[in-house]
Design a protein around this motif. Structure first.
Motif, PDB file in Angstrom:
ATOM      1  N   LEU A 102      -9.730   1.257  12.093  1.00 35.77           N
ATOM      2  CA  LEU A 102      -8.581   1.989  11.561  1.00 35.77           C
ATOM      3  C   LEU A 102      -8.562   2.212  10.096  1.00 35.77           C
ATOM      4  N   ALA A 103      -9.009   1.430   9.383  1.00 37.83           N
ATOM      5  CA  ALA A 103      -8.974   1.715   7.894  1.00 37.83           C
ATOM      6  C   ALA A 103      -9.825   2.774   7.587  1.00 37.83           C
ATOM      7  N   GLU A 104     -11.032   2.911   8.100  1.00 39.77           N
ATOM      8  CA  GLU A 104     -11.882   4.266   7.869  1.00 39.77           C
ATOM      9  C   GLU A 104     -11.190   5.376   8.432  1.00 39.77           C
ATOM     10  N   LEU A 105     -10.726   5.483   9.418  1.00 33.89           N
ATOM     11  CA  LEU A 105      -9.926   6.827   9.988  1.00 33.89           C
ATOM     12  C   LEU A 105      -9.004   6.832   8.988  1.00 33.89           C
ATOM     13  N   ALA A 106      -8.205   6.020   8.770  1.00 31.20           N
ATOM     14  CA  ALA A 106      -6.961   6.255   7.981  1.00 31.20           C
ATOM     15  C   ALA A 106      -7.153   6.870   6.543  1.00 31.20           C
ATOM     16  N   GLY A 107      -8.279   6.109   6.005  1.00 34.19           N
ATOM     17  CA  GLY A 107      -8.563   6.594   4.704  1.00 34.19           C
ATOM     18  C   GLY A 107      -9.245   8.137   4.761  1.00 34.19           C
ATOM     19  N   SER A 108     -10.036   8.393   5.684  1.00 35.97           N
ATOM     20  CA  SER A 108     -10.461   9.696   5.809  1.00 35.97           C
ATOM     21  C   SER A 108      -9.272  10.804   5.817  1.00 35.97           C
ATOM     22  N   ALA A 109      -8.118  10.271   6.643  1.00 37.04           N
ATOM     23  CA  ALA A 109      -7.009  11.285   7.137  1.00 37.04           C
ATOM     24  C   ALA A 109      -6.088  11.204   5.909  1.00 37.04           C
ATOM     25  N   ASP A 110      -6.345  10.339   4.849  1.00 37.93           N
ATOM     26  CA  ASP A 110      -5.244  10.212   3.808  1.00 37.93           C
ATOM     27  C   ASP A 110      -4.005   9.580   4.378  1.00 37.93           C
ATOM     28  N   ILE A 111      -3.937   8.800   5.160  1.00 41.13           N
ATOM     29  CA  ILE A 111      -2.920   7.950   5.725  1.00 41.13           C
ATOM     30  C   ILE A 111      -3.013   6.649   5.794  1.00 41.13           C
ATOM     31  N   SER A 112      -2.082   5.759   5.577  1.00 41.53           N
ATOM     32  CA  SER A 112      -2.200   4.294   5.769  1.00 41.53           C
ATOM     33  C   SER A 112      -2.499   3.819   7.050  1.00 41.53           C
ATOM     34  N   PRO A 113      -3.198   2.791   6.946  1.00 39.87           N
ATOM     35  CA  PRO A 113      -3.748   1.886   8.305  1.00 39.87           C
ATOM     36  C   PRO A 113      -2.520   1.619   9.273  1.00 39.87           C
ATOM     37  N   ALA A 114      -1.493   1.217   8.293  1.00 42.36           N
ATOM     38  CA  ALA A 114      -0.290   0.813   9.207  1.00 42.36           C
ATOM     39  C   ALA A 114       0.335   1.932  10.018  1.00 42.36           C
ATOM     40  N   MET A 115       0.167   3.378   9.192  1.00 44.83           N
ATOM     41  CA  MET A 115       1.105   4.381   9.753  1.00 44.83           C
ATOM     42  C   MET A 115       0.028   4.755  10.981  1.00 44.83           C
ATOM     43  N   LEU A 116      -1.325   4.688  10.835  1.00 42.86           N
ATOM     44  CA  LEU A 116      -2.501   4.963  12.034  1.00 42.86           C
ATOM     45  C   LEU A 116      -2.173   4.010  13.069  1.00 42.86           C
ATOM     46  N   SER A 117      -1.920   2.982  12.690  1.00 44.74           N
ATOM     47  CA  SER A 117      -1.734   1.914  14.081  1.00 44.74           C
ATOM     48  C   SER A 117      -0.509   2.138  14.619  1.00 44.74           C
ATOM     49  N   ARG A 118       0.586   2.469  13.991  1.00 48.16           N
ATOM     50  CA  ARG A 118       1.897   3.016  14.804  1.00 48.16           C
ATOM     51  C   ARG A 118       1.718   4.164  15.644  1.00 48.16           C
ATOM     52  N   LEU A 119       1.029   5.166  15.073  1.00 48.06           N
ATOM     53  CA  LEU A 119       0.709   6.351  15.416  1.00 48.06           C
ATOM     54  C   LEU A 119      -0.031   6.120  16.898  1.00 48.06           C
ATOM     55  N   GLU A 120      -1.167   5.295  16.975  1.00 48.37           N
ATOM     56  CA  GLU A 120      -2.062   5.233  17.968  1.00 48.37           C
ATOM     57  C   GLU A 120      -1.331   4.328  19.064  1.00 48.37           C
ATOM     58  N   HIS A 121      -0.127   3.414  18.759  1.00 47.87           N
ATOM     59  CA  HIS A 121       0.593   2.930  19.940  1.00 47.87           C
ATOM     60  C   HIS A 121       1.688   3.869  20.282  1.00 47.87           C
ATOM     61  N   GLY A 122       2.071   4.992  19.801  1.00 52.72           N
ATOM     62  CA  GLY A 122       2.790   5.826  20.193  1.00 52.72           C
ATOM     63  C   GLY A 122       4.176   5.568  19.584  1.00 52.72           C
ATOM     64  N   ASP A 123       4.219   4.849  18.482  1.00 53.07           N
ATOM     65  CA  ASP A 123       5.584   4.402  17.850  1.00 53.07           C
ATOM     66  C   ASP A 123       6.076   5.183  16.729  1.00 53.07           C
ATOM     67  N   VAL A 124       5.505   6.334  16.478  1.00 48.59           N
ATOM     68  CA  VAL A 124       5.925   7.101  15.291  1.00 48.59           C
ATOM     69  C   VAL A 124       5.535   8.693  15.653  1.00 48.59           C
ATOM     70  N   SER A 125       6.180   9.747  15.401  1.00 51.03           N
ATOM     71  CA  SER A 125       5.875  10.930  15.548  1.00 51.03           C
ATOM     72  C   SER A 125       5.265  11.588  14.123  1.00 51.03           C
ATOM     73  N   PRO A 126       3.923  11.968  14.235  1.00 52.56           N
ATOM     74  CA  PRO A 126       3.215  12.276  13.311  1.00 52.56           C
ATOM     75  C   PRO A 126       3.549  13.952  12.846  1.00 52.56           C
ATOM     76  N   SER A 127       3.501  13.897  11.662  1.00 46.80           N
ATOM     77  CA  SER A 127       3.881  15.468  11.189  1.00 46.80           C
ATOM     78  C   SER A 127       2.750  16.364  11.548  1.00 46.80           C
ATOM     79  N   LEU A 128       2.907  17.683  11.472  1.00 46.40           N
ATOM     80  CA  LEU A 128       1.618  18.712  11.763  1.00 46.40           C
ATOM     81  C   LEU A 128       0.472  18.297  10.766  1.00 46.40           C
ATOM     82  N   ASP A 129       0.913  18.086   9.496  1.00 45.95           N
ATOM     83  CA  ASP A 129      -0.036  17.920   8.520  1.00 45.95           C
ATOM     84  C   ASP A 129      -0.776  16.683   8.927  1.00 45.95           C
ATOM     85  N   THR A 130      -0.293  15.601   9.302  1.00 44.73           N
ATOM     86  CA  THR A 130      -0.767  14.328   9.535  1.00 44.73           C
ATOM     87  C   THR A 130      -1.921  14.470  10.651  1.00 44.73           C
TER      88      THR A 130
END
Length: 196
Positions: free
Chosen positions: A23-51
């Motif tokens: 999670l941390a590696e992908l989040a770092g490469s995409a310049d988002i937080s690991p917590a945001m990536l975790s929520r996104l992977e669980h379908g709990d957050v709607s990502p922006s187009l930039d994300t």
């Protein structure tokens, strides 16, 4: 929308796991937080187009690939092996014609009927056919004279004839038997249900 969010999250998680990224590696490469990536992977957050674009780039894929359903649509293809087409009774059966149905539409109305037709008897009188739809016949083996309306056609292997089914048609003379031909009848939405 929740279904799409779950689907995008599952696709990101699957691609991340396939590449052996944490999670941390992908989040770092995409310049988002690991917590945001975790929520996104669980379908709990709607990502922006930039994300989404940043994640796609970090995963070496496209935004479209992240939005696409990873499960292939179930196939409705039908395979009929040589010699396994269902033998059906048609008007010409009484005259020695053999019909093998090569596919069967599912549902209340048929859109087309493909047959492998075999003619073997030179001496029979042949019926005239009339039915809804357009018909396509392609000669595989043998030769015959075939009538459609007032015209007759000499058909040999490789020849194809396409015509309206509601005009009287049928074999006139079998020249070289056995004759095998592919017959496909295509029905439009306005056609009545095809005869059986």
């Amino acid at each position: 929308m929740p279904g799409l969010l779950t689907q995008v999250g599952a696709t990101v998680r699957r691609l991340r796991a396939a590449q052996g990224l944490t999670l941390a590696e992908l989040a770092g490469s995409a310049d988002i937080s690991p917590a945001m990536l975790s929520r996104l992977e669980h379908g709990d957050v709607s990502p922006s187009l930039d994300t989404l674009a940043a994640l796609a780039e970090a995963l070496g894929t496209s935004c479209a690939a992240l939005l696409r359903d990873p499960d292939p649509v179930s196939s409705d293809a039908q395979l009929v092996r040589k010699g396994e087409g269902l033998e059906v009774l048609r008007r010409g059966t009484r005259r020695g014609h053999t019909y093998h149905l090569l596919a069967s539409d599912r549902g209340p109305r048929k859109s087309f009927e493909p047959f492998l037709v075999t003619l073997t008897d030179k001496s029979e009188l042949f019926p005239e056919f009339e039915h809804a739809g357009q018909e396509f016949i392609h000669i595989l083996e043998g030769s015959l004279r075939y009538r459609h309306g007032p015209e007759t056609y000499l058909l040999k292997p490789g020849d194809t004839l396409t015509f309206r089914g509601d005009v009287p048609h049928g074999p006139v003379k079998l020249l070289k038997t056995p004759i095998r031909m592919l017959s496909v009848i295509v029905y439009s939405g306005s056609d009545r249900d095809p005869p059986t």
